[in-house]
Write a protein that holds these residues in place. Structure first.
Motif, short mmCIF file in Angstrom:
data_model
loop_
_atom_site.label_atom_id
_atom_site.label_comp_id
_atom_site.label_asym_id
_atom_site.label_seq_id
_atom_site.Cartn_x
_atom_site.Cartn_y
_atom_site.Cartn_z
N GLY A 40 0.81 -1.21 0.00
CA GLY A 40 0.00 0.00 0.00
C GLY A 40 0.84 1.26 0.00
O GLY A 40 2.07 1.23 0.11
N TYR A 41 0.18 2.40 -0.10
CA TYR A 41 0.91 3.65 -0.31
C TYR A 41 1.69 4.12 0.91
O TYR A 41 2.63 4.90 0.79
N VAL A 42 1.34 3.64 2.12
CA VAL A 42 2.05 4.09 3.32
C VAL A 42 3.42 3.41 3.41
O VAL A 42 4.45 4.07 3.59
N LEU A 43 3.45 2.09 3.25
CA LEU A 43 4.69 1.35 3.41
C LEU A 43 5.35 0.97 2.09
O LEU A 43 6.53 0.64 2.06
N GLY A 44 4.60 0.99 1.00
CA GLY A 44 5.15 0.52 -0.27
C GLY A 44 4.72 1.36 -1.44
O GLY A 44 4.85 2.57 -1.44
N ASP A 45 4.18 0.69 -2.46
CA ASP A 45 3.76 1.34 -3.71
C ASP A 45 4.90 2.07 -4.41
O ASP A 45 4.70 3.11 -5.04
N GLU A 46 6.10 1.50 -4.30
CA GLU A 46 7.26 2.13 -4.96
C GLU A 46 6.98 2.33 -6.44
O GLU A 46 6.41 1.48 -7.10
N GLY A 47 7.41 3.47 -6.97
CA GLY A 47 7.25 3.76 -8.38
C GLY A 47 5.88 4.24 -8.79
O GLY A 47 5.66 4.61 -9.95
N SER A 48 4.94 4.27 -7.88
CA SER A 48 3.57 4.67 -8.21
C SER A 48 3.42 6.18 -8.22
O SER A 48 4.30 6.93 -7.79
N GLY A 49 2.24 6.63 -8.67
CA GLY A 49 1.96 8.05 -8.62
C GLY A 49 1.94 8.57 -7.19
O GLY A 49 2.42 9.68 -6.92
N ALA A 50 1.38 7.77 -6.27
CA ALA A 50 1.35 8.19 -4.87
C ALA A 50 2.76 8.30 -4.30
O ALA A 50 3.07 9.23 -3.54
N TYR A 51 3.63 7.38 -4.67
CA TYR A 51 5.01 7.36 -4.20
C TYR A 51 5.78 8.57 -4.72
O TYR A 51 6.48 9.26 -3.98
N LEU A 52 5.62 8.86 -6.02
CA LEU A 52 6.32 10.00 -6.62
C LEU A 52 5.75 11.32 -6.11
O LEU A 52 6.50 12.27 -5.84
N GLY A 53 4.42 11.37 -5.95
CA GLY A 53 3.81 12.58 -5.44
C GLY A 53 4.24 12.88 -4.01
O GLY A 53 4.42 14.04 -3.63
N LYS A 54 4.42 11.82 -3.23
CA LYS A 54 4.90 11.99 -1.85
C LYS A 54 6.30 12.61 -1.85
O LYS A 54 6.61 13.48 -1.02
N LYS A 55 7.13 12.19 -2.80
CA LYS A 55 8.48 12.76 -2.91
C LYS A 55 8.42 14.25 -3.26
O LYS A 55 9.20 15.06 -2.75
N VAL A 56 7.49 14.61 -4.16
CA VAL A 56 7.33 16.01 -4.52
C VAL A 56 7.01 16.84 -3.28
O VAL A 56 7.61 17.91 -3.04
N LEU A 57 6.07 16.36 -2.48
CA LEU A 57 5.68 17.09 -1.28
C LEU A 57 6.80 17.14 -0.26
O LEU A 57 6.97 18.15 0.44
N GLN A 58 7.57 16.07 -0.15
CA GLN A 58 8.71 16.09 0.76
C GLN A 58 9.73 17.16 0.34
O GLN A 58 10.21 17.92 1.18
N TYR A 59 10.03 17.19 -0.94
CA TYR A 59 10.97 18.20 -1.44
C TYR A 59 10.44 19.61 -1.16
O TYR A 59 11.22 20.52 -0.83
N TYR A 60 9.14 19.79 -1.29
CA TYR A 60 8.55 21.11 -1.07
C TYR A 60 8.55 21.46 0.42
O TYR A 60 9.01 22.54 0.82
N LEU A 61 8.05 20.55 1.25
CA LEU A 61 7.90 20.84 2.68
C LEU A 61 9.24 20.90 3.41
O LEU A 61 9.38 21.62 4.39
N TYR A 62 10.22 20.12 2.93
CA TYR A 62 11.56 20.18 3.52
C TYR A 62 12.40 21.34 2.96
O TYR A 62 13.57 21.49 3.32
N ASN A 63 11.77 22.10 2.05
CA ASN A 63 12.46 23.23 1.40
C ASN A 63 13.71 22.77 0.65
O ASN A 63 14.74 23.45 0.64
N THR A 64 13.60 21.61 0.00
CA THR A 64 14.70 21.06 -0.79
C THR A 64 14.69 21.62 -2.21
O THR A 64 15.74 21.76 -2.84
N PHE A 65 13.49 21.93 -2.73
CA PHE A 65 13.41 22.51 -4.06
C PHE A 65 14.24 23.79 -4.15
O PHE A 65 14.28 24.57 -3.19
N ASP A 66 14.86 24.00 -5.29
CA ASP A 66 15.54 25.28 -5.49
C ASP A 66 14.50 26.37 -5.74
O ASP A 66 13.29 26.11 -5.79
N GLU A 67 14.96 27.60 -5.87
CA GLU A 67 14.05 28.73 -5.97
C GLU A 67 13.12 28.61 -7.18
O GLU A 67 11.92 28.94 -7.11
N GLU A 68 13.64 28.10 -8.29
CA GLU A 68 12.85 27.98 -9.51
C GLU A 68 11.67 27.02 -9.32
O GLU A 68 10.52 27.34 -9.65
N LEU A 69 11.95 25.83 -8.77
CA LEU A 69 10.89 24.84 -8.60
C LEU A 69 9.91 25.24 -7.51
O LEU A 69 8.70 25.00 -7.63
#
Length: 281
Positions: free
Chosen positions: A136-165
């Motif tokens: 499932g999406y909490v522990l697994g779902d590697e490569g899925s839309g939920a998995y990739l979307g979670k990474k996007v939010l992590q980059y945003y919330l952790y302030n990892t994105f550069d200024e452009e993104l």
């Protein structure tokens, strides 16, 4: 013989009637036996599908749907369909089998789903022999839309994105950490919410951070699932789903890196299911 095929998720169900060498496609709301009983499923079919089929009789139904790996859920769906198409032979099975049949036909292969969620199996041409555990999406779902979307939010919330993104993200979504956390932890269907942020990756291809998220997320699927099948180095590996199709260049590169033979990549299972059942007639 008129054949009715269904490929159903919980939000959308694609139907296709094969008759006289022709195809009639209809979309209805999704059918999940976890959320609808037989009567509720029957109402969906009667209200949204039957009027579109008009005068055509249905001889055989092949239904591939979410939640239908469970025998009790299969019975619920079969009861509903038999109540509508009383003279038809009804076959009900799960969506992973649908993906395997659509991708492999009667041949052996490894079939993968990369959509909102992810899954995979080794298919021997008749049945699923091995299935890497889905967590499932909490522990697994590697490569899925939920998995990739979670990474996007992590980059945003952790302030990892550069200024452009970060500027592009803020301009597109006009949200904040409070709203994001509420949607993930308090609102229904958080996996779909997470998967919706995959579009941000699609729209910003070429940026090194975006490419890293895509490549790392898909590589996690290859490493944690495909590498667990000995058959991955012997047989073609096929993919279906919006993530696999949208990022098929990355899928192709990863297959080359792992020395896998890439098979077909389909956006949706239906075209493959149509080919398979047309040959069955």
């Amino acid at each position: 013989m008129n054949i009715l095929i269904a490929d159903s998720g919980s939000t959308k169900c694609e139907w296709c009637l094969l008759y006289d060498g022709k195809k009639k496609k209809v979309d209805t709301q999704g059918i999940s036996p976890y959320f609808l009983d037989a009567a509720g499923i029957g109402r969906v079919i009667n209200q949204e599908l039957v009027p579109a089929l008009k005068k055509w009789e249905v001889d055989v139904v092949y239904y591939y749907g979410t939640g239908c790996k469970d025998p009790d859920n299969q019975k619920i769906v079969k009861k509903a369909i038999r109540g509508i198409f009383r003279s038809a032979k009804v076959n009900v099975t799960h969506d992973l089998m649908g993906a395997a049949v659509a991708l492999c036909g009667h041949e052996k292969g490894v079939a993968c789903i990369l959509g909102t969620g992810s899954n995979s199996c080794y298919f021997d041409g008749k049945k699923i022999v091995k299935n890497s555990p889905g967590l499932g999406y909490v522990l697994g779902d590697e490569g899925s839309g939920a998995y990739l979307g979670k990474k996007v939010l992590q980059y945003y919330l952790y302030n990892t994105f550069d200024e452009e993104l970060r500027y592009k993200f803020d301009a597109k979504y006009t949200t904040n950490s409070k709203e994001i956390l509420a949607a993930v932890y308090k609102q229904p269907l958080p996996n779909r919410y997470l998967a919706s942020f995959t579009l941000f990756l699609v729209e910003n291809r070429g940026h090194y951070m975006v490419e890293n998220i895509i490549e790392d997320g898909l590589n996690d699927f290859f490493f944690n699932h495909l590498c667990k099948y000995r058959e991955s180095w012997k047989l073609p590996i096929h993919f279906v789903g919006g993530v696999a199709y949208g990022f098929r260049d990355v899928v192709k590169d990863l297959c080359s890196t792992y020395e896998f033979e890439l098979g077909s990549i389909l956006q949706k299972p239906m075209d493959g299911l149509i080919r398979f059942h047309q040959n069955q007639k």
